[in-house]
Design a protein around this motif. Sequence first.
Motif, PDB file in Angstrom:
ATOM      1  N   UNK A  96       0.822  -1.203   0.000  1.00  0.00           N
ATOM      2  CA  UNK A  96       0.000   0.000   0.000  1.00  0.00           C
ATOM      3  C   UNK A  96       0.865   1.267   0.000  1.00  0.00           C
ATOM      4  N   UNK A  97       2.111   1.110   0.424  1.00  0.00           N
ATOM      5  CA  UNK A  97       3.055   2.227   0.371  1.00  0.00           C
ATOM      6  C   UNK A  97       3.291   2.689  -1.063  1.00  0.00           C
ATOM      7  N   UNK A  98       3.255   1.724  -1.986  1.00  0.00           N
ATOM      8  CA  UNK A  98       3.414   2.086  -3.408  1.00  0.00           C
ATOM      9  C   UNK A  98       2.254   2.990  -3.832  1.00  0.00           C
ATOM     10  N   UNK A  99       1.045   2.605  -3.380  1.00  0.00           N
ATOM     11  CA  UNK A  99      -0.123   3.444  -3.677  1.00  0.00           C
ATOM     12  C   UNK A  99       0.029   4.812  -3.019  1.00  0.00           C
ATOM     13  N   UNK A 100       0.562   4.810  -1.789  1.00  0.00           N
ATOM     14  CA  UNK A 100       0.751   6.077  -1.072  1.00  0.00           C
ATOM     15  C   UNK A 100       1.697   7.001  -1.847  1.00  0.00           C
ATOM     16  N   UNK A 101       2.770   6.428  -2.380  1.00  0.00           N
ATOM     17  CA  UNK A 101       3.734   7.227  -3.147  1.00  0.00           C
ATOM     18  C   UNK A 101       3.054   7.799  -4.394  1.00  0.00           C
ATOM     19  N   UNK A 102       2.313   6.928  -5.064  1.00  0.00           N
ATOM     20  CA  UNK A 102       1.659   7.362  -6.312  1.00  0.00           C
ATOM     21  C   UNK A 102       0.636   8.461  -6.033  1.00  0.00           C
ATOM     22  N   UNK A 103      -0.243   8.182  -5.075  1.00  0.00           N
ATOM     23  CA  UNK A 103      -1.380   9.102  -4.888  1.00  0.00           C
ATOM     24  C   UNK A 103      -0.990  10.406  -4.201  1.00  0.00           C
ATOM     25  N   UNK A 104      -0.054  10.343  -3.248  1.00  0.00           N
ATOM     26  CA  UNK A 104       0.286  11.580  -2.527  1.00  0.00           C
ATOM     27  C   UNK A 104       1.040  12.552  -3.427  1.00  0.00           C
ATOM     28  N   UNK A 105       1.935  12.032  -4.248  1.00  0.00           N
ATOM     29  CA  UNK A 105       2.704  12.935  -5.104  1.00  0.00           C
ATOM     30  C   UNK A 105       1.921  13.360  -6.344  1.00  0.00           C
ATOM     31  N   UNK A 106       0.880  12.558  -6.666  1.00  0.00           N
ATOM     32  CA  UNK A 106       0.013  12.961  -7.792  1.00  0.00           C
ATOM     33  C   UNK A 106      -0.924  14.063  -7.367  1.00  0.00           C
ATOM     34  N   UNK A 107      -1.095  14.235  -6.082  1.00  0.00           N
ATOM     35  CA  UNK A 107      -2.159  15.108  -5.580  1.00  0.00           C
ATOM     36  C   UNK A 107      -1.882  16.591  -5.773  1.00  0.00           C
ATOM     37  N   UNK A 108      -0.757  17.088  -5.392  1.00  0.00           N
ATOM     38  CA  UNK A 108      -0.496  18.522  -5.567  1.00  0.00           C
ATOM     39  C   UNK A 108       0.466  18.758  -6.740  1.00  0.00           C
ATOM     40  N   UNK A 109       1.685  18.197  -6.618  1.00  0.00           N
ATOM     41  CA  UNK A 109       2.657  18.402  -7.703  1.00  0.00           C
ATOM     42  C   UNK A 109       2.157  17.785  -9.005  1.00  0.00           C
ATOM     43  N   UNK A 110       1.523  16.615  -8.896  1.00  0.00           N
ATOM     44  CA  UNK A 110       1.009  15.949 -10.097  1.00  0.00           C
ATOM     45  C   UNK A 110      -0.087  16.758 -10.750  1.00  0.00           C
ATOM     46  N   UNK A 111      -0.996  17.278  -9.937  1.00  0.00           N
ATOM     47  CA  UNK A 111      -2.087  18.097 -10.481  1.00  0.00           C
ATOM     48  C   UNK A 111      -1.559  19.416 -11.040  1.00  0.00           C
ATOM     49  N   UNK A 112      -0.476  19.894 -10.448  1.00  0.00           N
ATOM     50  CA  UNK A 112       0.132  21.121 -10.977  1.00  0.00           C
ATOM     51  C   UNK A 112       0.776  20.818 -12.328  1.00  0.00           C
ATOM     52  N   UNK A 113       1.467  19.670 -12.402  1.00  0.00           N
ATOM     53  CA  UNK A 113       2.059  19.251 -13.684  1.00  0.00           C
ATOM     54  C   UNK A 113       0.977  19.109 -14.756  1.00  0.00           C
ATOM     55  N   UNK A 114      -0.157  18.536 -14.338  1.00  0.00           N
ATOM     56  CA  UNK A 114      -1.255  18.317 -15.297  1.00  0.00           C
ATOM     57  C   UNK A 114      -2.001  19.606 -15.634  1.00  0.00           C
ATOM     58  N   UNK A 115      -1.856  20.605 -14.788  1.00  0.00           N
ATOM     59  CA  UNK A 115      -2.524  21.889 -15.030  1.00  0.00           C
ATOM     60  C   UNK A 115      -3.892  22.006 -14.391  1.00  0.00           C
ATOM     61  N   UNK A 116      -4.370  20.943 -13.726  1.00  0.00           N
ATOM     62  CA  UNK A 116      -5.721  20.993 -13.159  1.00  0.00           C
ATOM     63  C   UNK A 116      -5.792  21.805 -11.869  1.00  0.00           C
ATOM     64  N   UNK A 117      -4.652  21.985 -11.234  1.00  0.00           N
ATOM     65  CA  UNK A 117      -4.648  22.679  -9.937  1.00  0.00           C
ATOM     66  C   UNK A 117      -4.954  24.173 -10.082  1.00  0.00           C
ATOM     67  N   UNK A 118      -4.571  24.739 -11.232  1.00  0.00           N
ATOM     68  CA  UNK A 118      -4.750  26.184 -11.432  1.00  0.00           C
ATOM     69  C   UNK A 118      -6.228  26.572 -11.338  1.00  0.00           C
ATOM     70  N   UNK A 119      -7.081  25.762 -11.944  1.00  0.00           N
ATOM     71  CA  UNK A 119      -8.510  26.051 -11.913  1.00  0.00           C
ATOM     72  C   UNK A 119      -9.025  26.013 -10.475  1.00  0.00           C
TER      73      UNK A 119
END
Lengths: 273, 298
Positions: free
Chosen positions: A76-99
């Motif tokens: 589950x740590x693998x999921x934690x790594x994926x989901x936690x880093x996708x949440x802010x930095x990942x969303x910023x990379x994707x551009x969805x955070x700006x909205x």
Amino acid sequence: MLNLFKHELFSRWAAVLGWGIGLGAFGVMYTSIFPQVADEVSLLADLQIYAALGIDLTSFEAFIASTTIQFVPILLGIYAIITSTATLAGEEDDGTLETLVAMPIARWQIVTAKAAAIAVALALTLLLAGLINAPVLAAVSQTVEVDVAPGQLIAVVLSGWPIVLAFTMIGLFLSALLPTRRAASLTLAVLFIASYFAENLSGMVSSLEAIKPFSLFTYFDSSADVFREGVRAGDAAVLLAVAVVFFGLALWAFHRRDLTVGAWPWQRPQPES
Amino acid sequence: MVIIQTHDLSVYYGSHRGIKDVNLAVEQGEVFGFLGPNGAGKTTTQRVLLDIIRPTRGSAQVFGMDCQQEGVAIRERVGYLPGELSLYPTMRGQAFLDLLASMRPDPVDPAYRQELVERLNLDPSRRMKEYSRGNKQKIGIVAAFMPRPDLLILDEPTSGLDPLMQQVVMELVLEAKAEGRTVFFSSHILPEVQAVCDRVGIIRDGELIATERVEALTEQQFKRVRLTLRDTPPTDAFTLEGVTETDRTDNTVRLEVTTGLEAAMQQALTYGLLDIDTLPVTLEEIFMAYYSEEQTHA
């Protein structure tokens, strides 16, 4: 904020289902084969290598703890790594955070809603994995002597929640601090692996004992004792305290982050005196 | 009443310049066009106003409130369309609009939202990943306009839209203006700026080089033409009132014409006019011509 929380939680339903079923299937595999291998594994219990690794195979709870429970936070740590880093930095990379940040909602509310959704999603994932294993355990207990009740098994599976949550909040902090998802996930993966090996090596090499308290895995009981004595409240409190501290750091880092810039902290705009 | 006010607003990324000493004032009910080439600092300025990026120096106020200290209160009254709109790929358009509407303190009028959807010919039932670029832009436009905000900040609002939909967006901007709301938008398209803007500001290399009323600029607008002639004209053939010869190659002459178009054409016919091309003129060039004219008269 409640609507954002609901959205964040709902957006994770597939992950909860996938990881819950996967983790559950992993446990089912070992639980279901125990009646067939019970006699053989008890013979393996005398091997020194197992003793050195702290693996106890003398009972069902020891077998499950060694083969399944200790891998719960790793998987589950693998999921934690994926989901936690996708949440802010990942969303910023994707551009969805700006909205989202341009909406009339404070940054701390955005982080809180996302962190709460992840925390609930992790708990649901573990609960699902435990629920999948409970009927299998009930069936196994009909054929061999097992001193673990289904409810006890679910509680032990859920005991993986504080350590995974702690790593998730560290990931959220790194995600708010570092410029890209790649940098955050790489850093968290290194911390995660280092923490795992630090706990293992410190148990085997006496000169490394001093580093033991710094590994989060030290505070996760994956021995048969967790079935017999329950989750150690002090250890869970340490892990939850780590989670709270890093959640606070994530709030702080995200509050001062310049979104869409993708820069390291020292490259970001610095207020002039 | 001043809606947007910046004082020496500067943003640096390390040693890299974002914007430098931008001083801007946008009045209530005004449509302000913010123009400049890519990387000039338009988006950076808009993001500072929404507290997405923090200034290195200077200050920015919207509705008289500091953008950093009172960001939430400001954003309650702002509709924002980012230049690079990214949407959650698996989410349906309707759900996305519902989510954004739920984050606003005042309820969004469902009838007006539906009207926007219909006018933009948008199907909000599809998943974001199924939308074309233009349809994603429409989602962003609906999201920005649906709360009827006091201030609209639009970054290239017609980007990716077909001409019909571009026209709809311009109508929406004019309707907002008619209701006394303020629009701050960036664009590269001269006709749309001329159609809706009261004033424009040009930003270049992070510096706001000028702001002016659109009428003042369009009065000074010049045409750039390229004439292909049968005979090579003498060097002073186009030394005429309101005409400037800017380039010449063999029997091809390039002119910038303000008031002397008829005289220039008559002169061209004298040398056997074979072809004529009208070349595009950017608003910045008009700007620069306007300001050089101003300086000449000063």
